[in-house]
Design an enzyme around this catalytic site. Sequence first.
Site, PDB file in Angstrom:
ATOM      1  N   ASP A  20       0.706  -1.054  -0.002  1.00 21.08           N
ATOM      2  CA  ASP A  20      -0.093   0.063   0.085  1.00 21.08           C
ATOM      3  C   ASP A  20       0.900   1.259   0.010  1.00 21.08           C
ATOM      4  OD1 ASP A  20      -2.556   1.697   0.700  1.00 21.08           O
ATOM      5  OD2 ASP A  20      -1.323   2.030   2.587  1.00 21.08           O
ATOM      6  N   ASP A  22      -0.163   5.296   1.003  1.00 22.50           N
ATOM      7  CA  ASP A  22      -0.253   6.335   1.924  1.00 22.50           C
ATOM      8  C   ASP A  22      -0.416   5.700   3.431  1.00 22.50           C
ATOM      9  OD1 ASP A  22      -0.661   7.824  -0.127  1.00 22.50           O
ATOM     10  OD2 ASP A  22      -2.783   8.416   0.188  1.00 22.50           O
ATOM     11  N   ASP A 208      -1.550  -0.772   6.046  1.00 21.26           N
ATOM     12  CA  ASP A 208      -2.057  -0.094   7.264  1.00 21.26           C
ATOM     13  C   ASP A 208      -3.578   0.091   7.533  1.00 21.26           C
ATOM     14  OD1 ASP A 208      -2.387   1.937   5.274  1.00 21.26           O
ATOM     15  OD2 ASP A 208      -2.478   3.508   6.737  1.00 21.26           O
TER      16      ASP A 208
HETATM   17 MG   LIG Z   1      -3.016   3.282   3.434  1.00 21.77          MG
END
Ligand SMILES: [Mg+2]
Length: 269
Positions: A20, A22, A208
Amino acid sequence: MARPMTPEPHPRPDALVFTDLDGTLLDHTTYSFEAARPALERLRQSGIPLVLATSKTAAEVAPLHERLGLGATPAIVENGAGLYDPAAPETGGDAAYQEIRSALAALPRDLRAGFQGFGDLEAHDVATLTGLSEEAARLACKRCHSEPGLWSGTEDGKRRFLEALLGHGLSARQGGRFLTLSHGSSKADAMASLVRRFRPRLTLALGDAPNDVEMLEAADCGVIVRNDHAPPLPLLKGEDTGRITRTDRPGPEGWNDAVLAFIDRISAR
Ligand SMILES: [Mg+2]
């Protein structure tokens, strides 16, 4: 009868890493990947391809893909609804997106009225909604596979809206802010297609947020990167056995630690 030989499209890599962006490879606030440079360099030296897996569009990902020096490795874009192929960036087309827009246009007017998609907005409206710069918002509007938007109607209206879209083969995912319509692929589905293509011996996935969970659970090794700006993910399948771990440090620092440890582990075998 012998089966015809099919040529091997790629040398089989030791591993394939899916990440991923961000809050994972990119710092939540500054969007910098500086702290991850040592691990990025080790991946390059080890010949392990890095696959970016993001909700961003191909147009948004392309400049970052270039800065990261990822060469011909494809990226998963629009949350798995599409792939960005740097070798043929123009071949994807936006047929899937046009189908979504046509399905929206065919809905009864009361259901259609509750949904405002990026395609209904000007870039500066998207900039206001997302906090992106107007230039970045323009790239975010270059969609090929999925349509994010806001639902402003009732909950019952939303249920009927989603039911009607299902009749057009479309499903929706509610993110933190946007309701995103697509033909239904997730980051994990796109990951599975790349695993079939590259046939790595091992997969590592890092993320995340809730939209990373399927990908983390599908990988041989999953890493939840600490993000202090969002509630922590619940305990995932595989954490009890150590197949999924969590980083101590947040964002690209934690990413760097986890990827270096992973490469150390597979090179020691
Ligand atoms: Mg993310």
